[in-house]
Scaffold this active site. Structure first.
Site, PDB file in Angstrom:
ATOM      1  N   ILE A 183       0.579  -1.155   0.154  1.00  0.00           N
ATOM      2  CA  ILE A 183      -0.196   0.218   0.093  1.00  0.00           C
ATOM      3  C   ILE A 183       0.417   1.249   0.200  1.00  0.00           C
ATOM      4  O   ILE A 183       1.639   1.534   0.668  1.00  0.00           O
ATOM      5  CB  ILE A 183      -0.741  -0.025   1.442  1.00  0.00           C
ATOM      6  CG1 ILE A 183      -2.155  -1.225   1.417  1.00  0.00           C
ATOM      7  CG2 ILE A 183      -1.350   1.467   1.269  1.00  0.00           C
ATOM      8  CD1 ILE A 183      -2.564  -1.151   2.688  1.00  0.00           C
ATOM      9  N   PRO A 184       1.112   1.931  -1.174  1.00  0.00           N
ATOM     10  CA  PRO A 184       2.294   3.000  -1.308  1.00  0.00           C
ATOM     11  C   PRO A 184       2.283   4.134  -0.616  1.00  0.00           C
ATOM     12  O   PRO A 184       2.345   4.875  -1.744  1.00  0.00           O
ATOM     13  CB  PRO A 184       2.348   2.763  -3.179  1.00  0.00           C
ATOM     14  CG  PRO A 184       0.852   2.417  -3.532  1.00  0.00           C
ATOM     15  CD  PRO A 184       0.246   1.863  -2.217  1.00  0.00           C
ATOM     16  N   CYS A 185       1.599   4.389   0.518  1.00  0.00           N
ATOM     17  CA  CYS A 185       2.104   5.706   1.054  1.00  0.00           C
ATOM     18  C   CYS A 185       3.158   6.471   0.760  1.00  0.00           C
ATOM     19  O   CYS A 185       2.990   7.380   0.917  1.00  0.00           O
ATOM     20  CB  CYS A 185       2.115   5.170   2.790  1.00  0.00           C
ATOM     21  SG  CYS A 185       2.740   4.783   3.659  1.00  0.00           S
ATOM     22  N   HIS A 186       4.343   5.507   0.652  1.00  0.00           N
ATOM     23  CA  HIS A 186       5.211   6.653  -0.004  1.00  0.00           C
ATOM     24  C   HIS A 186       5.425   7.447  -1.565  1.00  0.00           C
ATOM     25  O   HIS A 186       6.235   8.247  -1.687  1.00  0.00           O
ATOM     26  CB  HIS A 186       6.381   5.610  -0.010  1.00  0.00           C
ATOM     27  CG  HIS A 186       6.933   4.939  -1.250  1.00  0.00           C
ATOM     28  ND1 HIS A 186       5.647   3.308  -1.114  1.00  0.00           N
ATOM     29  CD2 HIS A 186       6.844   4.901  -2.521  1.00  0.00           C
ATOM     30  CE1 HIS A 186       5.663   2.491  -2.296  1.00  0.00           C
ATOM     31  NE2 HIS A 186       6.305   3.584  -2.991  1.00  0.00           N
ATOM     32  N   ARG A 187       4.347   7.026  -2.009  1.00  0.00           N
ATOM     33  CA  ARG A 187       3.647   8.137  -2.842  1.00  0.00           C
ATOM     34  C   ARG A 187       3.179   9.351  -2.457  1.00  0.00           C
ATOM     35  O   ARG A 187       2.638  10.127  -3.369  1.00  0.00           O
ATOM     36  CB  ARG A 187       3.292   6.784  -4.277  1.00  0.00           C
ATOM     37  CG  ARG A 187       4.095   6.327  -4.517  1.00  0.00           C
ATOM     38  CD  ARG A 187       3.145   5.433  -5.969  1.00  0.00           C
ATOM     39  NE  ARG A 187       4.285   3.981  -5.623  1.00  0.00           N
ATOM     40  CZ  ARG A 187       3.832   2.769  -6.001  1.00  0.00           C
ATOM     41  NH1 ARG A 187       2.145   2.667  -6.475  1.00  0.00           N
ATOM     42  NH2 ARG A 187       4.387   1.731  -6.184  1.00  0.00           N
TER      43      ARG A 187
END
Ligand SMILES: [Zn+2]
Length: 356
Positions: free
Chosen positions: A322-326
Site C-alpha cells: 500500500i504505497p503510502c510513500h507515493r
C-alpha cells in the site's frame, strides 16, 4: 538501485568477505560488518578474535543491519567505535542494554545506576549519531527477529548448540510478539517472516486471510503497531510461513530488481472504515507517480481533510504494497515517512526509473 543487500553464503561476495576476515585485510575496514551466529557478536573485518567457521558467519553492509540481525558489538574490535576513546558513560549504557534480559533500559533503570537519563540520551546521541532509544530498539528487534529468520523457532537449536540462554532471545521475542500459545495450531496465530531487501530488513506478518503487516524492521513505532495488531486480532505471532508470505517474498524480490513494481497479494490490513478507504485510494496511485495529501483528500471526497488523510496514511502497516510513500507535499518536497525519509526518496527514485 543503490544500497547493498545482505550477503548470502552461496555468493562470490561472501567468499571474498570471508577471506578478508581470515586475512584481516585493513583495506576492507568500513566496507562490511561480520556477525558470528554462534556468539551473537558482530565484528570489524579486521577483528583479531578467533576466526569463526564460514557456516557461522553472516555479513551486513552496516552496523544498523547487524544490530537488527540480533548481534551485539564485539568488545575486542569495537565495531561501533572510531579512533577516539569511548566515553565511559556510553560504554556503561551499551553494557546495560546487553545485560538487560530483553534489551530494554528504562529511565528508572538509569536512575538506579546513578545516571541522569537526559544526560545519558544526549551523550549517547553525540557519540553514536543514533539515539539511545533507537539503539535499544534495534537490539530488541534484532533479538526478536533472530527467531523469525529461519521461519521457525531457533531457540531450541541455539540451546542445543550450547548458546547462552541468558542472551534474551526468548524475553525479547515474547515482549515484542506475544507469548505463543503452547501447542496452538499455526492457523490461529500470525505467522512472521523476516525478508532481507536492498533497503534493509523487513518484517512480514500474515494469517490465512491475507498479509497483515509489512514494515522495515527499524521503523519507528513498529512495536506499538505489533501490540495493536495482536490486540485487535487476539493472537500471538509465531515464526513461520504460508503461501501468502512466500508470494510476498517473491514479489518483493521482483520489485527491488525493478522487474515488476506492482504487487498482487491478498491483503487484510486492520483499520477503521476511513483508514481502509484511504488505503484503497493509495493503491490507485501508479508506480512512478506521486500525489499530495490535498489531491488525495479531493479524490476521497473530503476536500477539507488532508490532515485526516495524512494520519490514515501514516497508520498504514503494509509498506510498499500500500504505497503510502507515493504521497508527498503539494510543493513536491518529501514529508514524514516512518521508515525514514532516505528510504522514501530511494523508493520514489527506484519507481521512477523502472515504472512502465
Ligand atoms: Zn571483533
Amino acid at each position: 538501485m543503490a544500497g547493498s543487500p545482505r550477503v548470502y553464503p552461496e555468493s562470490m561476495e561472501f567468499q571474498e568477505q570471508y577471506d578478508t576476515l581470515v586475512g584481516s585485510d585493513p583495506a576492507y575496514e568500513g566496507r562490511f560488518i561480520a556477525g558470528v551466529w554462534t556468539t551473537g557478536i558482530f565484528c570489524r573485518p579486521t577483528c583479531r578474535a578467533k576466526i569463526p567457521k564460514a557456516e557461522n558467519v553472516e555479513f551486513f553492509p552496516t552496523i544498523n543491519e547487524a544490530l537488527h540481525g540480533g548481534y551485539r558489538p564485539c568488545r575486542l574490535c569495537r565495531p561501533m567505535d572510531g579512533t577516539k576513546p569511548v566515553p565511559p558513560l556510553v560504554e556503561k549504557l551499551r553494557r546495560a542494554v546487553e545485560e538487560s534480559a530483553d534489551g530494554r533500559v528504562s529511565d528508572k533503570d538509569l536512575v538506579a545506576m546513578g545516571i541522569e537519563p537526559s544526560t545519558a540520551r544526549r551523550r549517547f546521541q553525540a557519540y553514536h549519531g543514533m539515539t539511545f532509544h533507537a539503539y535499544q530498539r534495534a537490539r530488541r528487534m534484532g533479538l526478536a527477529l533472530r527467531d523469525v529468520k529461519a521461519g521457525k523457532p531457533v531457540i531450541d537449536v541455539q540451546l542445543a548448540r550450547g548458546y547462552e540462554s541468558t542472551s534474551g532471545f526468548r524475553e525479547a521475542f515474547t515482549r515484542i510478539f506475544g507469548a505463543p500459545p503452547r501447542g496452538a495450531r499455526a492457523g490461529h496465530c500470525l505467522l512472521a517472516q523476516r525478508i532481507e531487501t536492498p533497503l534493509g530488513t523487513m518484517l512480514a506478518l500474515a494469517d490465512e486471510q491475507g498479509l497483515r503487516l509489512l514494515e522495515f524492521a527499524d521503523r519507528r513505532g513498529l512495536e506499538r503497531e505489533l501490540a495493536g495488531l495482536r490486540r485487535r486480532l487476539k493472537c500471538a505471532v509465531v515464526p513461520g510461513s504460508n503461501a501468502i508470505l512466500e508470494k510476498t517474498r517473491q514479489q518483493l524480490g521482483r520489485y527491488f530488481a525493478g522487474e515488476s513494481l506492482s504487487f498482487d497479494l491478498p491483503l487484510s490490513p486492520v483499520g477503521s472504515d476511513f483508514q481502509q478507504r484511504v488505503w484503497r485510494e493509495l493503491q490507485r496511485i501508479p508506480a512512478g507517480h506521486t500525489r499530495s495529501y490535498a489531491e488525495m483528500a479531493t479524490k476521497l471526497g473530503i476536500p477539507k481533510g488532508p490532515r485526516a488523510v495524512g494520519r490514515a496514511n501514516g497508520s498504514n502497516m503494509l509498506a510498499l504494497v500500500i504505497p503510502c510513500h507515493r504521497v508527498i507535499n503539494a510543493d513536491g518536497s518529501l514529508c514524514g515517512y516512518a521508515g525514514g525519509i532516505w528510504r522514501k526518496q530511494r523508493l520514489l527514485e527506484h519507481e521512477r526509473r523502472h515504472a512502465p
